[in-house]
Design a protein around this motif. Structure first.
Motif, PDB file in Angstrom:
ATOM      1  N   GLU A 196      -3.098   8.103 -12.917  1.00  0.00           N
ATOM      2  CA  GLU A 196      -3.213   9.124 -13.737  1.00  0.00           C
ATOM      3  C   GLU A 196      -3.294  10.598 -13.174  1.00  0.00           C
ATOM      4  O   GLU A 196      -3.861  10.406 -12.060  1.00  0.00           O
ATOM      5  N   ARG A 197      -2.376  11.449 -13.644  1.00  0.00           N
ATOM      6  CA  ARG A 197      -2.250  12.515 -13.127  1.00  0.00           C
ATOM      7  C   ARG A 197      -3.539  13.463 -13.912  1.00  0.00           C
ATOM      8  O   ARG A 197      -3.584  13.361 -14.968  1.00  0.00           O
ATOM      9  N   TYR A 198      -4.451  13.983 -12.991  1.00  0.00           N
ATOM     10  CA  TYR A 198      -5.389  14.685 -13.759  1.00  0.00           C
ATOM     11  C   TYR A 198      -5.416  16.262 -13.409  1.00  0.00           C
ATOM     12  O   TYR A 198      -6.170  17.117 -13.980  1.00  0.00           O
ATOM     13  N   TRP A 199      -4.527  16.768 -12.271  1.00  0.00           N
ATOM     14  CA  TRP A 199      -4.359  18.067 -12.079  1.00  0.00           C
ATOM     15  C   TRP A 199      -2.814  18.190 -11.743  1.00  0.00           C
ATOM     16  O   TRP A 199      -2.141  17.432 -11.185  1.00  0.00           O
ATOM     17  N   GLN A 200      -2.086  19.335 -12.148  1.00  0.00           N
ATOM     18  CA  GLN A 200      -0.707  19.695 -11.729  1.00  0.00           C
ATOM     19  C   GLN A 200      -0.601  21.144 -11.736  1.00  0.00           C
ATOM     20  O   GLN A 200      -1.316  21.888 -12.518  1.00  0.00           O
ATOM     21  N   LEU A 201      -0.165  21.388 -10.683  1.00  0.00           N
ATOM     22  CA  LEU A 201       0.140  23.109 -10.405  1.00  0.00           C
ATOM     23  C   LEU A 201       1.047  23.603 -11.304  1.00  0.00           C
ATOM     24  O   LEU A 201       2.220  23.067 -11.271  1.00  0.00           O
ATOM     25  N   HIS A 202       0.872  24.724 -11.889  1.00  0.00           N
ATOM     26  CA  HIS A 202       1.973  25.025 -12.737  1.00  0.00           C
ATOM     27  C   HIS A 202       2.302  26.458 -12.219  1.00  0.00           C
ATOM     28  O   HIS A 202       1.839  27.403 -11.707  1.00  0.00           O
ATOM     29  N   VAL A 203       3.759  26.459 -11.937  1.00  0.00           N
ATOM     30  CA  VAL A 203       4.406  27.423 -11.275  1.00  0.00           C
ATOM     31  C   VAL A 203       4.734  28.899 -12.160  1.00  0.00           C
ATOM     32  O   VAL A 203       5.254  28.355 -13.196  1.00  0.00           O
ATOM     33  N   ALA A 204       4.291  30.027 -11.754  1.00  0.00           N
ATOM     34  CA  ALA A 204       4.766  31.021 -12.731  1.00  0.00           C
ATOM     35  C   ALA A 204       5.273  32.244 -11.690  1.00  0.00           C
ATOM     36  O   ALA A 204       4.600  32.398 -10.752  1.00  0.00           O
ATOM     37  N   GLU A 205       5.906  33.162 -12.153  1.00  0.00           N
ATOM     38  CA  GLU A 205       6.223  34.330 -11.413  1.00  0.00           C
ATOM     39  C   GLU A 205       4.844  35.248 -11.139  1.00  0.00           C
ATOM     40  O   GLU A 205       4.165  35.570 -12.295  1.00  0.00           O
ATOM     41  N   MET A 247       0.740  -1.151   0.026  1.00  0.00           N
ATOM     42  CA  MET A 247       0.079   0.091  -0.129  1.00  0.00           C
ATOM     43  C   MET A 247       0.764   1.268   0.080  1.00  0.00           C
ATOM     44  O   MET A 247       1.854   1.303   0.761  1.00  0.00           O
ATOM     45  N   ARG A 248       0.342   2.385  -0.827  1.00  0.00           N
ATOM     46  CA  ARG A 248       1.048   3.430  -0.650  1.00  0.00           C
ATOM     47  C   ARG A 248       0.296   4.703  -0.874  1.00  0.00           C
ATOM     48  O   ARG A 248      -0.924   4.443  -1.195  1.00  0.00           O
ATOM     49  N   GLU A 249       0.325   6.016  -0.632  1.00  0.00           N
ATOM     50  CA  GLU A 249      -0.591   7.066  -0.922  1.00  0.00           C
ATOM     51  C   GLU A 249      -0.459   7.487  -2.236  1.00  0.00           C
ATOM     52  O   GLU A 249       0.623   7.673  -2.910  1.00  0.00           O
ATOM     53  N   VAL A 250      -1.652   7.853  -2.519  1.00  0.00           N
ATOM     54  CA  VAL A 250      -2.076   8.482  -4.048  1.00  0.00           C
ATOM     55  C   VAL A 250      -1.570   9.860  -3.720  1.00  0.00           C
ATOM     56  O   VAL A 250      -1.855  10.647  -3.124  1.00  0.00           O
ATOM     57  N   PRO A 251      -0.582  10.280  -4.954  1.00  0.00           N
ATOM     58  CA  PRO A 251      -0.166  11.593  -5.107  1.00  0.00           C
ATOM     59  C   PRO A 251      -1.313  12.586  -5.307  1.00  0.00           C
ATOM     60  O   PRO A 251      -2.269  12.185  -5.845  1.00  0.00           O
ATOM     61  N   ALA A 252      -0.999  13.662  -4.694  1.00  0.00           N
ATOM     62  CA  ALA A 252      -2.223  15.028  -5.122  1.00  0.00           C
ATOM     63  C   ALA A 252      -2.369  15.043  -6.416  1.00  0.00           C
ATOM     64  O   ALA A 252      -1.059  15.019  -7.138  1.00  0.00           O
ATOM     65  N   GLY A 253      -3.625  15.297  -6.795  1.00  0.00           N
ATOM     66  CA  GLY A 253      -3.901  15.174  -8.315  1.00  0.00           C
ATOM     67  C   GLY A 253      -3.757  14.135  -9.054  1.00  0.00           C
ATOM     68  O   GLY A 253      -3.669  14.255 -10.300  1.00  0.00           O
ATOM     69  N   CYS A 254      -3.810  12.828  -8.580  1.00  0.00           N
ATOM     70  CA  CYS A 254      -3.908  11.671  -9.325  1.00  0.00           C
ATOM     71  C   CYS A 254      -5.236  10.820  -8.940  1.00  0.00           C
ATOM     72  O   CYS A 254      -5.722  10.860  -7.833  1.00  0.00           O
ATOM     73  N   VAL A 255      -5.476   9.977  -9.671  1.00  0.00           N
ATOM     74  CA  VAL A 255      -6.615   9.125  -9.591  1.00  0.00           C
ATOM     75  C   VAL A 255      -5.772   7.727 -10.003  1.00  0.00           C
ATOM     76  O   VAL A 255      -5.099   7.526 -10.766  1.00  0.00           O
ATOM     77  N   VAL A 256      -6.247   6.806  -9.004  1.00  0.00           N
ATOM     78  CA  VAL A 256      -5.964   5.251  -9.335  1.00  0.00           C
ATOM     79  C   VAL A 256      -6.947   4.656  -9.985  1.00  0.00           C
ATOM     80  O   VAL A 256      -8.156   4.595  -8.999  1.00  0.00           O
ATOM     81  N   ARG A 257      -7.001   3.585 -10.801  1.00  0.00           N
ATOM     82  CA  ARG A 257      -7.964   2.916 -11.431  1.00  0.00           C
ATOM     83  C   ARG A 257      -7.459   1.293 -11.253  1.00  0.00           C
ATOM     84  O   ARG A 257      -6.271   1.164 -11.492  1.00  0.00           O
ATOM     85  N   VAL A 258      -8.436   0.700 -10.722  1.00  0.00           N
ATOM     86  CA  VAL A 258      -7.953  -0.676 -10.515  1.00  0.00           C
ATOM     87  C   VAL A 258      -9.053  -1.466 -11.357  1.00  0.00           C
ATOM     88  O   VAL A 258     -10.126  -1.333 -11.230  1.00  0.00           O
ATOM     89  N   ASN A 259      -8.712  -2.330 -12.349  1.00  0.00           N
ATOM     90  CA  ASN A 259      -9.447  -3.232 -13.060  1.00  0.00           C
ATOM     91  C   ASN A 259      -8.786  -4.677 -13.296  1.00  0.00           C
ATOM     92  O   ASN A 259      -7.834  -4.787 -12.658  1.00  0.00           O
ATOM     93  N   ARG A 260      -9.272  -5.438 -13.953  1.00  0.00           N
ATOM     94  CA  ARG A 260      -9.056  -6.987 -14.232  1.00  0.00           C
ATOM     95  C   ARG A 260      -7.429  -6.686 -14.775  1.00  0.00           C
ATOM     96  O   ARG A 260      -6.665  -7.759 -14.719  1.00  0.00           O
ATOM     97  N   SER A 261      -7.206  -5.744 -15.592  1.00  0.00           N
ATOM     98  CA  SER A 261      -5.880  -5.735 -16.398  1.00  0.00           C
ATOM     99  C   SER A 261      -4.911  -5.184 -15.363  1.00  0.00           C
ATOM    100  O   SER A 261      -3.655  -5.203 -15.538  1.00  0.00           O
TER     101      SER A 261
END
Length: 83
Positions: free
Chosen positions: A20-29, A1-15
Motif C-alpha cells: 500500500e502506498r501511504y505517501w507520494q510526491l506531488h510535483v508542481a511548478e 525478494m524485492r525492494e519495497v518502493p519508497a512511500g509504500c508499506v508491505v503487510r504480510v498476513n495469513r491471506s
C-alpha cells in the motif's frame, strides 16, 4: 525478494501479501521568488530546530543518572542566561 518502493508499506498476513502506498510526491511548478523561498526555508528550519530544543537550563538524563547532560537552548528561546 524485492525492494519495497519508497512511500509504500508491505503487510504480510495469513491471506497473503499486500503493498500500500501511504505517501507520494506531488510535483508542481515552483512559483515563489528566490527571496521568498529562502525566507520560507529558513522559517521552516528554525521552527523545526526550536521544536526539538528543550527548556533552557533543563537537564536530560538517559538510563544511568551519571550520564545526564545539559541541553543547548535555542538563541530565540532566551534573552539572557544568568549563571
Amino acid at each position: 525478494m524485492r525492494e519495497v518502493p519508497a512511500g509504500c508499506v508491505v503487510r504480510v498476513n495469513r491471506s497473503g501479501l499486500t503493498e500500500e502506498r501511504y505517501w507520494q510526491l506531488h510535483v508542481a511548478e515552483h512559483t515563489d521568488s528566490l527571496d521568498d523561498t529562502v525566507r520560507t526555508v529558513r522559517e521552516l528550519l528554525a521552527s523545526v530546530v526550536e521544536q526539538q530544543m528543550v527548556v533552557p537550563g533543563a537537564w536530560t538524563a538517559s538510563a544511568p543518572a551519571r550520564s545526564a547532560t545539559p541541553t543547548c537552548p535555542s538563541p530565540r528561546a532566551t534573552t539572557a542566561v544568568q549563571h
